[in-house]
Scaffold this active site. Structure first.
Site, PDB file in Angstrom:
ATOM      1  N   HIS A 127       0.854  -1.188   0.000  1.00  0.00           N
ATOM      2  CA  HIS A 127       0.000   0.000   0.000  1.00  0.00           C
ATOM      3  C   HIS A 127       0.892   1.241   0.000  1.00  0.00           C
ATOM      4  O   HIS A 127       1.138   1.854   1.045  1.00  0.00           O
ATOM      5  CB  HIS A 127      -0.916   0.001   1.226  1.00  0.00           C
ATOM      6  CG  HIS A 127      -1.949   1.077   1.214  1.00  0.00           C
ATOM      7  ND1 HIS A 127      -3.179   0.920   1.811  1.00  0.00           N
ATOM      8  CD2 HIS A 127      -1.961   2.320   0.685  1.00  0.00           C
ATOM      9  CE1 HIS A 127      -3.896   2.035   1.658  1.00  0.00           C
ATOM     10  NE2 HIS A 127      -3.157   2.901   0.981  1.00  0.00           N
TER      11      HIS A 127
ATOM     12  N   GLU B  28      -2.666  -1.567  -3.120  1.00  0.00           N
ATOM     13  CA  GLU B  28      -3.715  -0.740  -2.549  1.00  0.00           C
ATOM     14  C   GLU B  28      -3.317   0.726  -2.633  1.00  0.00           C
ATOM     15  O   GLU B  28      -2.130   1.060  -2.625  1.00  0.00           O
ATOM     16  CB  GLU B  28      -3.936  -1.096  -1.077  1.00  0.00           C
ATOM     17  CG  GLU B  28      -4.303  -2.545  -0.831  1.00  0.00           C
ATOM     18  CD  GLU B  28      -4.454  -2.859   0.637  1.00  0.00           C
ATOM     19  OE1 GLU B  28      -5.067  -3.894   0.945  1.00  0.00           O
ATOM     20  OE2 GLU B  28      -3.950  -2.092   1.480  1.00  0.00           O
TER      21      GLU B  28
ATOM     22  N   HIS C 111      -7.958  -5.692   7.436  1.00  0.00           N
ATOM     23  CA  HIS C 111      -7.670  -4.676   8.441  1.00  0.00           C
ATOM     24  C   HIS C 111      -7.856  -5.260   9.840  1.00  0.00           C
ATOM     25  O   HIS C 111      -8.966  -5.600  10.244  1.00  0.00           O
ATOM     26  CB  HIS C 111      -8.514  -3.410   8.307  1.00  0.00           C
ATOM     27  CG  HIS C 111      -7.830  -2.224   8.957  1.00  0.00           C
ATOM     28  ND1 HIS C 111      -6.902  -1.447   8.291  1.00  0.00           N
ATOM     29  CD2 HIS C 111      -7.886  -1.733  10.218  1.00  0.00           C
ATOM     30  CE1 HIS C 111      -6.443  -0.515   9.103  1.00  0.00           C
ATOM     31  NE2 HIS C 111      -7.018  -0.672  10.281  1.00  0.00           N
ATOM     32  N   ASP C 112      -6.745  -5.388  10.532  1.00  0.00           N
ATOM     33  CA  ASP C 112      -6.689  -5.874  11.912  1.00  0.00           C
ATOM     34  C   ASP C 112      -7.155  -7.320  12.067  1.00  0.00           C
ATOM     35  O   ASP C 112      -7.477  -7.752  13.180  1.00  0.00           O
ATOM     36  CB  ASP C 112      -7.487  -4.959  12.853  1.00  0.00           C
ATOM     37  CG  ASP C 112      -6.781  -3.637  13.087  1.00  0.00           C
ATOM     38  OD1 ASP C 112      -5.561  -3.565  12.851  1.00  0.00           O
ATOM     39  OD2 ASP C 112      -7.449  -2.658  13.497  1.00  0.00           O
TER      40      ASP C 112
ATOM     41  N   GLY D 295      -1.454  -7.789   7.290  1.00  0.00           N
ATOM     42  CA  GLY D 295      -0.095  -7.310   7.425  1.00  0.00           C
ATOM     43  C   GLY D 295       0.309  -7.042   8.855  1.00  0.00           C
ATOM     44  O   GLY D 295       1.196  -7.680   9.400  1.00  0.00           O
TER      45      GLY D 295
END
Length: 247
Positions: free
Chosen positions: A43, A72, A200-201, A223
């Site tokens: 990203h 991204e 995400h998370d 990630g």
């Protein structure tokens, strides 16, 4: 099986904190691929706080024909310095997928998705430009969103569910309401002809529960948690642990 795409931004953050070339983002990518991941995610942002355009190009060179490449970014962020813009980066490296995210410099991390109903006309020419390059287009969205049929009509092929609210609720001990909202959103997107990604998370602790609630989940991009867990258990072992959960 749901594809695991490993986001390498945090490797770049660690490298950039000291300067130089270590830890190597290329070596991290090789390690994740050798462990069995199905994709690599980056990203890049205009402020180049982590992954740089040079990283994007290096990773593209080592991924050819091996795994999927997901880039991204905000397609509306203007070129700045060494950052040529998301479309130009995609034109250079031709990733498998671009994921459009409405983030800005002031955000520490992505914290919301596009509103497909309100943003559809703004997104239309952008989606067409990426499709012309041969990229699959995914759009970052919030649970509870709408406009999926309209998104499919302009060429969007996937949505990525922003799972931050689910992860937060899971950590607090009760994510049932959030899971129901995500399951409903995913079902409506799929009924409109879109495949569903998520990210995400997500972590080893919460991924299995989320995947069980979302039939047909195409891809997860992970990630922050994965790299953090790898500090204790090693990168290869951690990637394989995620693959075990997804299988």
């Amino acid at each position: 099986m749901t594809l695991l795409s490993v986001n390498l931004n945090k490797i770049a953050v660690l490298r950039n904190s000291r300067g130089g070339s270590e830890p190597s983002i290329a070596k991290a990518a090789h390690t994740c691929i050798d462990a069995g991941c199905g994709g690599i995610t980056v990203h890049p942002r205009p402020d180049m706080r982590h992954v740089t355009p040079a990283d994007v190009r290096v990773i593209a060179g080592l991924l050819r024909g091996r795994v999927e490449y997901n880039i991204e970014g905000n397609p509306f962020a203007a070129a700045r310095g060494a950052y040529p813009g998301l479309l130009e980066l995609a034109r250079e490296v031709r990733p498998t997928q671009v994921t459009l995210v409405p983030d800005g410099d002031g955000q520490i991390t992505s914290d919301h998705g596009f509103d497909l109903t309100a943003d559809i006309e703004t997104l239309r020419p952008v989606v067409a430009a990426f499709r012309e390059l041969g990229c699959r287009v995914s759009v970052f969205v919030n649970a509870g969103g709408a406009g999926f049929a309209e998104a499919r009509a302009i060429g969007v092929e996937r949505v990525e569910l922003y799972t931050g609210p689910y992860a937060e609720a899971f950590e607090q001990g009760d994510a049932r309401r959030e899971l129901a909202a995500f399951a409903d959103t995913a079902q409506r997107a799929q009924q409109a002809g879109l495949a569903v990604n998520a990210g995400h998370d997500l972590s080893q602790a919460n991924l299995g529960t989320f995947k069980s609630a979302i039939p047909g989940l195409a891809e997860v991009s992970i990630g922050h948690a994965l790299i953090g867990e790898a500090l204790y258990d090693g990168l290869s072992r951690t990637v394989r642990a995620y693959l075990d959960i997804l299988s």
